[in-house]
Design a protein around this motif. Structure first.
Motif, mmCIF file in Angstrom:
data_model
loop_
_atom_site.group_PDB
_atom_site.id
_atom_site.type_symbol
_atom_site.label_atom_id
_atom_site.label_comp_id
_atom_site.label_asym_id
_atom_site.label_seq_id
_atom_site.Cartn_x
_atom_site.Cartn_y
_atom_site.Cartn_z
ATOM 1 N N LEU A 103 8.338 1.053 -1.568
ATOM 2 C CA LEU A 103 7.032 2.345 -0.923
ATOM 3 C C LEU A 103 6.652 3.214 -1.262
ATOM 4 O O LEU A 103 7.139 4.336 -1.625
ATOM 5 C CB LEU A 103 6.104 1.479 -0.329
ATOM 6 N N VAL A 104 5.893 3.452 -1.887
ATOM 7 C CA VAL A 104 5.208 5.151 -2.373
ATOM 8 C C VAL A 104 5.097 5.717 -1.509
ATOM 9 O O VAL A 104 4.244 5.503 -0.473
ATOM 10 C CB VAL A 104 4.211 4.871 -3.888
ATOM 11 N N LEU A 105 5.660 6.891 -0.740
ATOM 12 C CA LEU A 105 5.187 7.784 0.273
ATOM 13 C C LEU A 105 4.615 8.853 -0.989
ATOM 14 O O LEU A 105 4.051 9.690 -1.162
ATOM 15 C CB LEU A 105 6.619 7.967 0.667
ATOM 16 N N ALA A 106 3.278 8.360 -0.019
ATOM 17 C CA ALA A 106 2.130 8.992 -0.410
ATOM 18 C C ALA A 106 1.966 10.605 -0.001
ATOM 19 O O ALA A 106 1.182 11.445 -0.859
ATOM 20 C CB ALA A 106 0.513 8.401 -0.180
ATOM 21 N N GLY A 107 2.535 10.769 1.151
ATOM 22 C CA GLY A 107 1.766 12.145 1.909
ATOM 23 C C GLY A 107 2.504 12.590 2.928
ATOM 24 O O GLY A 107 2.510 11.541 3.725
ATOM 25 N N TRP A 108 2.026 13.275 3.986
ATOM 26 C CA TRP A 108 2.802 13.254 4.749
ATOM 27 C C TRP A 108 2.070 14.462 6.356
ATOM 28 O O TRP A 108 0.860 15.402 4.889
ATOM 29 C CB TRP A 108 4.382 13.620 5.785
ATOM 30 N N VAL A 109 1.841 14.221 6.913
ATOM 31 C CA VAL A 109 0.836 15.052 8.020
ATOM 32 C C VAL A 109 1.643 15.681 8.892
ATOM 33 O O VAL A 109 2.204 14.564 10.049
ATOM 34 C CB VAL A 109 -0.602 14.076 9.003
ATOM 35 N N ALA A 110 1.716 17.400 9.187
ATOM 36 C CA ALA A 110 2.683 17.569 10.585
ATOM 37 C C ALA A 110 1.609 17.155 11.508
ATOM 38 O O ALA A 110 0.338 18.252 12.104
ATOM 39 C CB ALA A 110 2.953 18.526 10.276
ATOM 40 N N ASN A 111 1.524 16.512 13.013
ATOM 41 C CA ASN A 111 0.572 15.971 13.948
ATOM 42 C C ASN A 111 1.865 17.204 15.188
ATOM 43 O O ASN A 111 2.806 16.995 15.261
ATOM 44 C CB ASN A 111 0.421 15.623 14.386
ATOM 45 N N CYS A 112 1.286 19.047 15.013
ATOM 46 C CA CYS A 112 1.690 18.869 16.082
ATOM 47 C C CYS A 112 1.316 18.884 17.414
ATOM 48 O O CYS A 112 0.149 18.979 18.158
ATOM 49 C CB CYS A 112 1.717 21.065 15.925
ATOM 50 N N LEU A 117 0.866 -1.159 0.193
ATOM 51 C CA LEU A 117 0.011 0.258 -0.373
ATOM 52 C C LEU A 117 0.753 1.314 0.349
ATOM 53 O O LEU A 117 1.979 1.275 0.041
ATOM 54 C CB LEU A 117 -1.105 0.103 1.005
ATOM 55 N N PRO A 118 0.203 2.250 -0.630
ATOM 56 C CA PRO A 118 0.918 3.429 -0.407
ATOM 57 C C PRO A 118 0.913 3.754 0.916
ATOM 58 O O PRO A 118 -0.066 3.540 1.837
ATOM 59 C CB PRO A 118 0.604 4.496 -1.092
ATOM 60 N N VAL A 119 2.137 4.375 1.394
ATOM 61 C CA VAL A 119 2.278 4.512 2.850
ATOM 62 C C VAL A 119 2.200 6.729 3.358
ATOM 63 O O VAL A 119 2.461 7.061 2.397
ATOM 64 C CB VAL A 119 3.613 4.551 3.240
ATOM 65 N N ILE A 120 1.519 6.760 4.588
ATOM 66 C CA ILE A 120 0.943 8.107 4.712
ATOM 67 C C ILE A 120 2.020 8.316 6.215
ATOM 68 O O ILE A 120 2.093 7.462 7.172
ATOM 69 C CB ILE A 120 -0.082 8.587 4.880
ATOM 70 N N LEU A 121 2.282 9.420 6.521
ATOM 71 C CA LEU A 121 3.853 9.327 7.221
ATOM 72 C C LEU A 121 3.111 10.549 7.887
ATOM 73 O O LEU A 121 3.085 11.587 7.398
ATOM 74 C CB LEU A 121 5.049 9.249 6.763
ATOM 75 N N LEU A 147 2.859 17.185 1.722
ATOM 76 C CA LEU A 147 1.707 17.889 2.972
ATOM 77 C C LEU A 147 0.361 17.444 2.790
ATOM 78 O O LEU A 147 0.156 18.818 2.192
ATOM 79 C CB LEU A 147 2.201 19.065 3.189
ATOM 80 N N ILE A 148 -0.260 16.808 3.712
ATOM 81 C CA ILE A 148 -1.509 16.892 2.810
ATOM 82 C C ILE A 148 -2.103 17.543 4.532
ATOM 83 O O ILE A 148 -3.513 17.681 4.300
ATOM 84 C CB ILE A 148 -2.232 15.580 2.932
ATOM 85 N N GLY A 149 -1.602 17.238 5.453
ATOM 86 C CA GLY A 149 -1.997 18.703 6.369
ATOM 87 C C GLY A 149 -1.798 19.188 7.355
ATOM 88 O O GLY A 149 -0.257 17.626 7.955
ATOM 89 N N ILE A 150 -1.682 19.885 8.488
ATOM 90 C CA ILE A 150 -0.965 20.757 9.583
ATOM 91 C C ILE A 150 -2.473 20.319 10.836
ATOM 92 O O ILE A 150 -3.529 21.386 10.649
ATOM 93 C CB ILE A 150 -0.561 21.738 9.240
ATOM 94 N N LEU A 151 -2.207 19.501 11.471
ATOM 95 C CA LEU A 151 -2.851 19.418 12.322
ATOM 96 C C LEU A 151 -2.416 20.406 13.947
ATOM 97 O O LEU A 151 -1.304 19.312 14.183
ATOM 98 C CB LEU A 151 -3.575 17.884 13.210
#
Length: 227
Positions: A164-173, A136-140, A196-200
């Motif tokens: 593997l495909v690195l599909a995107g990453w999320v910044a979790n603050c 599967l594509p990976v989300i970090l 970068l698909i989102g910043i929380l």
């Protein structure tokens, strides 16, 4: 659209379940049938595995706990040690079969890994092998705190080394006192070879459905040709 994504993190306790649930809500908002999967859960509270319960609640497809959670251990320790203490061994074949069945019931399966990407799963295999098995594509999920740059870049290297495909990453603050937060996010945007698909933001009040609105899942990369 890919049949699913594998969610990993720069460490344990980094927000993988929160992001996995948010992804489920985000895809559901696109009228997708979605289901979460936590193949290995280690650490129960009062006889419940909270991560599993949260993923079940965020799914809009009804499945059994056994199907979406192949292995559940009481102790919050590395899966291979927890399995040894329980007198069992985690089988990739069992998890793969469960994933295949889930994928027939939903448009999108969000698979949450255990701990970090290279955490041992059994005597021979790690979380990387699990992601490879599912292909599967990976989300970090990057926990934004001191040390996150090194952890994120090393994890990204491991994902790419696994083919593997690195599909995107999320910044979790996670740290409201983190110095140079914006600069750290900017550095990762420059050095991680995925969107970068989102910043929380750090908050104790935002619920998961609100978090889902902060994720731009249209940016996700699902194959090498898209990169």
């Amino acid at each position: 659209m890919s049949a699913g994504f594998f969610v990993t993190g720069t460490d344990t306790g980094i927000g993988k379940t929160t992001i996995s649930c948010a992804l489920l809500y985000a895809f559901a908002a696109q009228d997708k049938k979605v289901v979460g999967m936590k193949p290995i859960a280690a650490g129960s509270e009062n006889g419940q595995w909270i991560d599993v319960e949260r993923l079940l609640a965020a799914s809009n497809v009804s499945v059994s706990r056994q199907l979406m959670n192949s292995y559940a251990f009481d102790s919050p320790i590395s899966p291979h040690i927890a399995a040894q203490q329980a007198g069992t061994e985690i089988s990739m074949a069992v998890i793969h079969q469960a994933y295949q069945e889930l994928s027939t019931k939903a448009d999108i399966v969000i698979v949450e890994g255990a701990g970090g990407f290279l955490v041992p799963i059994n005597q021979w295999q790690s979380g990387a092998d699990l992601a490879q098995t599912l292909n599967l594509p990976v989300i970090l999920v990057v926990g934004m705190r001191l040390g996150c740059l090194n952890h994120a870049l090393l994890t990204a290297q491991a994902i790419q080394a696994a083919g593997l495909v690195l599909a995107g990453w999320v910044a979790n603050c996670m740290d409201p006192q983190m110095l140079a937060l914006i600069e750290n996010i900017k550095t990762l945007k420059q050095q991680l070879k995925c969107p970068l698909i989102g910043i929380l933001p750090f908050t104790r009040e935002m619920d998961i459905q609100q978090s889902a609105q902060l994720l731009d899942i249209k940016k996700l990369v699902i194959d090498h040709q898209s990169m």
